[in-house]
Design a protein around this motif. Structure first.
Motif, PDB file in Angstrom:
ATOM      1  N   ASN A   1      17.807  17.500 -20.204  1.00 15.21           N
ATOM      2  CA  ASN A   1      16.478  17.437 -19.617  1.00 15.21           C
ATOM      3  C   ASN A   1      16.466  18.315 -18.380  1.00 15.21           C
ATOM      4  O   ASN A   1      17.518  18.773 -17.931  1.00 15.21           O
ATOM      5  CB  ASN A   1      16.145  16.003 -19.184  1.00 15.21           C
ATOM      6  CG  ASN A   1      16.026  15.081 -20.388  1.00 15.21           C
ATOM      7  OD1 ASN A   1      15.500  15.484 -21.414  1.00 15.21           O
ATOM      8  ND2 ASN A   1      16.553  13.886 -20.242  1.00 15.21           N
ATOM      9  N   SER A   2      15.301  18.480 -17.793  1.00 15.74           N
ATOM     10  CA  SER A   2      15.219  19.367 -16.633  1.00 15.74           C
ATOM     11  C   SER A   2      16.040  18.840 -15.457  1.00 15.74           C
ATOM     12  O   SER A   2      16.528  19.602 -14.638  1.00 15.74           O
ATOM     13  CB  SER A   2      13.761  19.541 -16.222  1.00 15.74           C
ATOM     14  OG  SER A   2      13.186  18.262 -16.017  1.00 15.74           O
ATOM     15  N   ASP A   3      16.234  17.520 -15.382  1.00 11.39           N
ATOM     16  CA  ASP A   3      16.954  16.984 -14.219  1.00 11.39           C
ATOM     17  C   ASP A   3      18.347  16.443 -14.574  1.00 11.39           C
ATOM     18  O   ASP A   3      19.013  15.852 -13.739  1.00 11.39           O
ATOM     19  CB  ASP A   3      16.122  15.880 -13.554  1.00 11.39           C
ATOM     20  CG  ASP A   3      15.744  14.780 -14.528  1.00 11.39           C
ATOM     21  OD1 ASP A   3      15.953  14.993 -15.748  1.00 11.39           O
ATOM     22  OD2 ASP A   3      15.244  13.733 -14.084  1.00 11.39           O
ATOM     23  N   SER A   4      18.810  16.658 -15.797  1.00 11.29           N
ATOM     24  CA  SER A   4      20.139  16.130 -16.139  1.00 11.29           C
ATOM     25  C   SER A   4      21.209  17.191 -15.894  1.00 11.29           C
ATOM     26  O   SER A   4      20.947  18.394 -15.971  1.00 11.29           O
ATOM     27  CB  SER A   4      20.153  15.665 -17.594  1.00 11.29           C
ATOM     28  OG  SER A   4      19.696  16.686 -18.444  1.00 11.29           O
ATOM     29  N   PRO A   5      22.426  16.744 -15.571  1.00 11.63           N
ATOM     30  CA  PRO A   5      23.505  17.715 -15.341  1.00 11.63           C
ATOM     31  C   PRO A   5      23.864  18.423 -16.655  1.00 11.63           C
ATOM     32  O   PRO A   5      23.905  17.798 -17.706  1.00 11.63           O
ATOM     33  CB  PRO A   5      24.664  16.844 -14.846  1.00 11.63           C
ATOM     34  CG  PRO A   5      24.362  15.467 -15.324  1.00 11.63           C
ATOM     35  CD  PRO A   5      22.878  15.359 -15.425  1.00 11.63           C
ATOM     36  N   VAL A   6      24.126  19.731 -16.563  1.00  9.71           N
ATOM     37  CA  VAL A   6      24.346  20.545 -17.761  1.00  9.71           C
ATOM     38  C   VAL A   6      25.827  20.860 -17.936  1.00  9.71           C
ATOM     39  O   VAL A   6      26.530  21.128 -16.965  1.00  9.71           O
ATOM     40  CB  VAL A   6      23.563  21.883 -17.638  1.00  9.71           C
ATOM     41  CG1 VAL A   6      23.852  22.777 -18.845  1.00  9.71           C
ATOM     42  CG2 VAL A   6      22.082  21.607 -17.507  1.00  9.71           C
ATOM     43  N   ARG A   7      26.295  20.768 -19.164  1.00  7.69           N
ATOM     44  CA  ARG A   7      27.617  21.317 -19.462  1.00  7.69           C
ATOM     45  C   ARG A   7      27.440  22.417 -20.501  1.00  7.69           C
ATOM     46  O   ARG A   7      26.795  22.206 -21.527  1.00  7.69           O
ATOM     47  CB  ARG A   7      28.538  20.222 -20.012  1.00  7.69           C
ATOM     48  CG  ARG A   7      29.852  20.814 -20.525  1.00  7.69           C
ATOM     49  CD  ARG A   7      30.979  19.835 -20.616  1.00  7.69           C
ATOM     50  NE  ARG A   7      32.124  20.479 -21.251  1.00  7.69           N
ATOM     51  CZ  ARG A   7      33.220  19.852 -21.612  1.00  7.69           C
ATOM     52  NH1 ARG A   7      33.345  18.561 -21.399  1.00  7.69           N
ATOM     53  NH2 ARG A   7      34.220  20.508 -22.181  1.00  7.69           N
ATOM     54  N   HIS A   8      28.008  23.580 -20.217  1.00  9.85           N
ATOM     55  CA  HIS A   8      27.961  24.681 -21.177  1.00  9.85           C
ATOM     56  C   HIS A   8      29.190  24.602 -22.076  1.00  9.85           C
ATOM     57  O   HIS A   8      30.303  24.753 -21.605  1.00  9.85           O
ATOM     58  CB  HIS A   8      27.920  26.025 -20.454  1.00  9.85           C
ATOM     59  CG  HIS A   8      26.614  26.283 -19.780  1.00  9.85           C
ATOM     60  ND1 HIS A   8      26.453  26.182 -18.421  1.00  9.85           N
ATOM     61  CD2 HIS A   8      25.394  26.593 -20.284  1.00  9.85           C
ATOM     62  CE1 HIS A   8      25.189  26.429 -18.110  1.00  9.85           C
ATOM     63  NE2 HIS A   8      24.530  26.677 -19.224  1.00  9.85           N
ATOM     64  N   CYS A   9      28.956  24.344 -23.348  1.00  8.68           N
ATOM     65  CA  CYS A   9      30.062  24.281 -24.303  1.00  8.68           C
ATOM     66  C   CYS A   9      30.128  25.609 -25.059  1.00  8.68           C
ATOM     67  O   CYS A   9      29.102  26.109 -25.526  1.00  8.68           O
ATOM     68  CB  CYS A   9      29.848  23.137 -25.285  1.00  8.68           C
ATOM     69  SG  CYS A   9      29.768  21.529 -24.471  1.00  8.68           S
ATOM     70  N   VAL A  10      31.344  26.164 -25.148  1.00  8.71           N
ATOM     71  CA  VAL A  10      31.521  27.442 -25.841  1.00  8.71           C
ATOM     72  C   VAL A  10      32.010  27.165 -27.254  1.00  8.71           C
ATOM     73  O   VAL A  10      32.987  26.441 -27.456  1.00  8.71           O
ATOM     74  CB  VAL A  10      32.529  28.345 -25.095  1.00  8.71           C
ATOM     75  CG1 VAL A  10      32.653  29.693 -25.796  1.00  8.71           C
ATOM     76  CG2 VAL A  10      32.108  28.534 -23.642  1.00  8.71           C
ATOM     77  N   SER A  11      31.343  27.764 -28.222  1.00 10.68           N
ATOM     78  CA  SER A  11      31.702  27.565 -29.627  1.00 10.68           C
ATOM     79  C   SER A  11      33.053  28.202 -29.939  1.00 10.68           C
ATOM     80  O   SER A  11      33.364  29.294 -29.466  1.00 10.68           O
ATOM     81  CB  SER A  11      30.634  28.184 -30.516  1.00 10.68           C
ATOM     82  OG  SER A  11      31.102  28.297 -31.843  1.00 10.68           O
ATOM     83  N   SER A  12      33.848  27.498 -30.750  1.00 16.25           N
ATOM     84  CA  SER A  12      35.094  28.088 -31.245  1.00 16.25           C
ATOM     85  C   SER A  12      34.890  28.659 -32.642  1.00 16.25           C
ATOM     86  O   SER A  12      35.842  29.067 -33.296  1.00 16.25           O
ATOM     87  CB  SER A  12      36.214  27.046 -31.269  1.00 16.25           C
ATOM     88  OG  SER A  12      36.594  26.696 -29.961  1.00 16.25           O
ATOM     89  N   GLY A  13      33.645  28.666 -33.112  1.00 18.58           N
ATOM     90  CA  GLY A  13      33.333  29.325 -34.381  1.00 18.58           C
ATOM     91  C   GLY A  13      33.333  28.385 -35.568  1.00 18.58           C
ATOM     92  O   GLY A  13      33.247  27.162 -35.432  1.00 18.58           O
ATOM     93  N   ILE A  14      33.455  28.994 -36.733  1.00 18.51           N
ATOM     94  CA  ILE A  14      33.380  28.247 -37.993  1.00 18.51           C
ATOM     95  C   ILE A  14      34.780  28.170 -38.614  1.00 18.51           C
ATOM     96  O   ILE A  14      35.657  28.962 -38.250  1.00 18.51           O
ATOM     97  CB  ILE A  14      32.403  28.931 -38.969  1.00 18.51           C
ATOM     98  CG1 ILE A  14      32.814  30.403 -39.189  1.00 18.51           C
ATOM     99  CG2 ILE A  14      30.967  28.865 -38.441  1.00 18.51           C
ATOM    100  CD1 ILE A  14      32.003  31.130 -40.253  1.00 18.51           C
ATOM    101  N   PRO A  15      35.012  27.213 -39.535  1.00 16.99           N
ATOM    102  CA  PRO A  15      36.335  27.137 -40.166  1.00 16.99           C
ATOM    103  C   PRO A  15      36.690  28.470 -40.834  1.00 16.99           C
ATOM    104  O   PRO A  15      35.821  29.105 -41.444  1.00 16.99           O
ATOM    105  CB  PRO A  15      36.153  26.037 -41.217  1.00 16.99           C
ATOM    106  CG  PRO A  15      35.034  25.193 -40.701  1.00 16.99           C
ATOM    107  CD  PRO A  15      34.112  26.137 -39.991  1.00 16.99           C
ATOM    108  N   ILE A  16      37.935  28.889 -40.691  1.00 15.01           N
ATOM    109  CA  ILE A  16      38.355  30.115 -41.375  1.00 15.01           C
ATOM    110  C   ILE A  16      38.490  29.791 -42.875  1.00 15.01           C
ATOM    111  O   ILE A  16      38.587  28.616 -43.250  1.00 15.01           O
ATOM    112  CB  ILE A  16      39.675  30.686 -40.797  1.00 15.01           C
ATOM    113  CG1 ILE A  16      40.870  29.770 -41.104  1.00 15.01           C
ATOM    114  CG2 ILE A  16      39.569  30.922 -39.300  1.00 15.01           C
ATOM    115  CD1 ILE A  16      42.226  30.454 -40.905  1.00 15.01           C
TER     116      ILE A  16
END
Lengths: 572, 80
Positions: free
Chosen positions: A362-377
């Protein structure tokens, strides 16, 4: 690719098809690189195979390799495989690690995984030699096969029938108190992995892989040794020790050799961005870089941003940024981002994430940026499960489990440990994550493992060492990792109970703790001394790492804390 | 002989109160001086003395005495 092949037959085929093609470029700072062509490499591997066979080494026997950056390491490793023996690359002793600790680690491995032979350099041999005579170890002899190379035998090896299902290599986890496990991999699984990983990153013969990674680490050994050799893609191998001292030397190699694909742990992105001086890269171009794969510790958005900002002008493109989730138990990669597309970065609500759901903030909630590790090989499947073992849907946080064509055959000689993590084709990773739009995001760990600069540390090793110090209450010690955004990796904190109260005695105790842990080649960044009975116990009656961390985070009034000291990286 | 100036830079970078440096002191003998803090120390030395250490020089250094000698030679060259 024929799935009944062995590594040796694969290499031999590459050498026969492309005898004059470069296989490995051995790079050392300030020296002319040594360039191995396939024809010479395979012949020298044959000669080493012959030498090892004549020394009594036979099929199925484990050969530990303890050798620093050396151009003959590669054919020696291949020669071991050629005669059906099993290479296990181990970390070499370094001055930071106390010799007793190094030996304890080696002894643990020789007892648990049954090392038959140790192949090392003559300079390191005296340190290691006494081990062979000790009771309980399986080591038969310490050999120095890189000596007297002028007397190396003809390149003809004895005919050894090796099946694709036999173990082709052992990959040891680190540790100094007998916690090491040896992941055993067969020819079939490794070759399947080379094929599947090459497909996932669209590896082509025009690519060149550059690496400073140590080969005793699964990322180095598989991604930056077996992948290039098996796929007939040239490898430029730098000295890991030199890279650590002068990281910007990597740019010289990428520029000169036109490097295309690299794997690096997250902290290296920070180090390179922060520690590359303008004159180190003046006039260089890095347009040749196709993929920089961030792997082996949590991938951080800040690190990728910082790296791109620093090197965009030199030809590093956002789409060359890549990420992978990998572990030795499935040979190496489980997931991989798609080539030509930077990792997806997903903003989620940090509070809701802690409750097990990945939802937009939400506009006032703390944000965590998660980085994708991609799709199964290819050849790999993943699922997210809850504590009861139910499979969870998208955006639900749970433990990541993996099924793979490249699954390990088990921890060598440890069916008990294997059974703990491998059930019905699924490997329980001990990592927490979620899947969103088919992409996997790794966000934490169930295990208390600490990962500093891509290196796995076990809190037990640190706690055991500190617990023995006079002044520290025995068994009342906790070590844990904490995030350092600036360095792009974790640092190590330690909390210990003591009955001492005098300030100078407390300071002396902290010095002793720091020095004791130094002997393990581990740097403590924070030491907290607390009064007796301060640490929070788990239900099993032992001090709990997670509960203690929570107490520190919530202990705003410092109740019971006697002294806190932080170390390292105080200036810039 | 390790100058007070160099000693102060190292202690500040490592957040140490004190440590006795000798010419043959190696990084691994100093609390907190690992590969990560090594880079911080090198950067601090370069800034403080206004000199540049080449990668190959950094790699060849074996002791604090070597670092001091390298600094001295750079300063000497710079003034001469």
């Amino acid at each position: 690719m024929n799935r009944n092949k062995t590594l040796w037959s694969l290499w031999r085929q590459n050498a026969e098809t492309f005898p004059d093609r470069e296989a490995i470029v051995h790079w050392s700072v300030g020296e002319e690189p040594i360039r191995w062509k396939w024809f010479d490499l395979i012949n020298k591997a044959r000669s080493f195979g012959r030498r090892l066979y004549e020394n009594g080494i036979r099929q199925g026997e484990v050969c530990a390799l303890i050798i620093r950056h050396n151009p003959d390491f590669y054919p020696l490793y291949m020669g071991i495989v050629a005669i059906g023996a099993i290479p296990a690359v181990l970390a070499y002793p370094n001055p930071r690690l106390h010799p007793d600790k190094f030996k304890a680690g080696l002894r643990g491995m020789s007892v648990h995984s049954g090392l038959d032979w140790i192949l090392t350099e003559s300079e390191l041999a005296p340190q290691i030699r006494s081990l062979a005579c000790e009771e309980g170890t399986t080591v038969r002899a310490i050999l120095t096969p890189l000596e007297n190379l002028e007397r190396l035998e003809e390149p003809d090896i004895p005919e050894v029938a090796v099946s694709a299902d036999q173990v082709c290599l052992l990959q040891h986890s680190s540790g100094t108190t007998g916690l090491q496990k040896a992941v055993a991999l067969s020819h079939r699984t490794v070759i399947a992995h080379l094929e599947n990983l090459a497909a996932a990153i669209k590896l082509e013969s025009s690519d060149k892989i550059v690496s400073w990674l140590p080969l005793y680490h699964d990322m180095g050994l598989i991604s930056s040794f077996h992948v290039p050799l098996g796929s007939n893609v040239p490898l430029v191998q730098m000295d890991p020790f030199e890279w650590v001292l002068a990281p910007s030397t990597l740019w010289e190699v990428i520029h000169e050799e036109r490097g295309a694909v690299l794997w690096m742990p997250n902290f290296a992105f920070n180090i390179l961005a922060d520690r590359t001086r303008e004159e180190d890269i003046e006039g260089f171009r890095f347009d040749s870089v196709r993929m920089l794969i961030n792997c082996s510790e949590p991938v951080r958005k800040e690190s990728i941003d910082r790296f791109l900002t620093r090197f965009a002008a030199y030809g590093i493109r956002p789409e060359s940024m890549a990420a992978s989730y990998a572990m030795a138990e499935v040979t190496f990669a489980a997931t991989q981002t798609v080539p030509g597309k930077p990792p997806t970065i997903l903003a989620v609500d940090r509070n809701v994430l802690a409750g097990g759901y990945a939802v937009p903030p939400n506009s006032d909630s703390p944000v965590r940026h998660c980085v994708s590790s991609g799709i199964p090989i290819p050849g790999c499947d993943l699922q997210i499960i809850d504590e009861q073992g139910n499979v969870l849907g998208e955006d639900r946080v749970g433990e990541i489990q993996i099924a793979s064509e490249s699954m390990f055959t088990g921890y060598r000689n440890r069916p008990d440990l294997t059974a703990e993590v491998l059930q019905k084709d699924w490997y329980a990773s001990g990592d927490f994550g979620f899947v969103h739009d088919g992409e996997y995001y790794v966000i934490g760990r169930k295990k208390d493992l600490i990962i500093v600069a891509g290196k796995n540390l076990y809190p037990e090793d640190i706690e055991d060492a500190v617990s023995g110090i006079a002044g520290v209450l025995a068994g009342r010690v906790i070590a844990f990792g904490y995030e350092d955004i600036d360095l792009g990796t974790e640092r190590v904190a330690l909390v210990a109970e003591t009955a001492l109260t005098d300030r100078s005695e407390l300071e002396k105790l902290i010095r002793e703790i720091v020095e004791t842990v130094m002997a393990l080649d581990i740097t403590l960044s924070k030491v907290i001394l607390v009064v007796p009975r301060w640490l929070v116990k788990s239900s099993a009656g032992k001090p709990s790492r997670s509960a203690t961390q929570a107490r520190i985070a919530g202990n705003a009034d410092n109740t019971g804390i006697l002294l806190i000291q932080t170390f390292g990286n105080g200036g810039d | 002989m390790i100058e007070e100036r160099l000693k102060a830079i190292i202690l500040r970078a490592l957040r140490l109160d004190d440590f006795t440096f000798h010419d043959d002191t190696k990084a691994f003998q100093v609390p907190g001086w690992d590969s990560l803090s090594h880079m911080v120390i090198i950067a601090a030395v370069e800034k403080e003395y206004g000199i540049r250490l080449r990668n190959v020089e950094i790699i060849k250094m074996k002791s604090v005495g070597d670092l001091q000698a390298l600094i001295n030679s750079k300063l000497h060259k710079g003034s001469g």
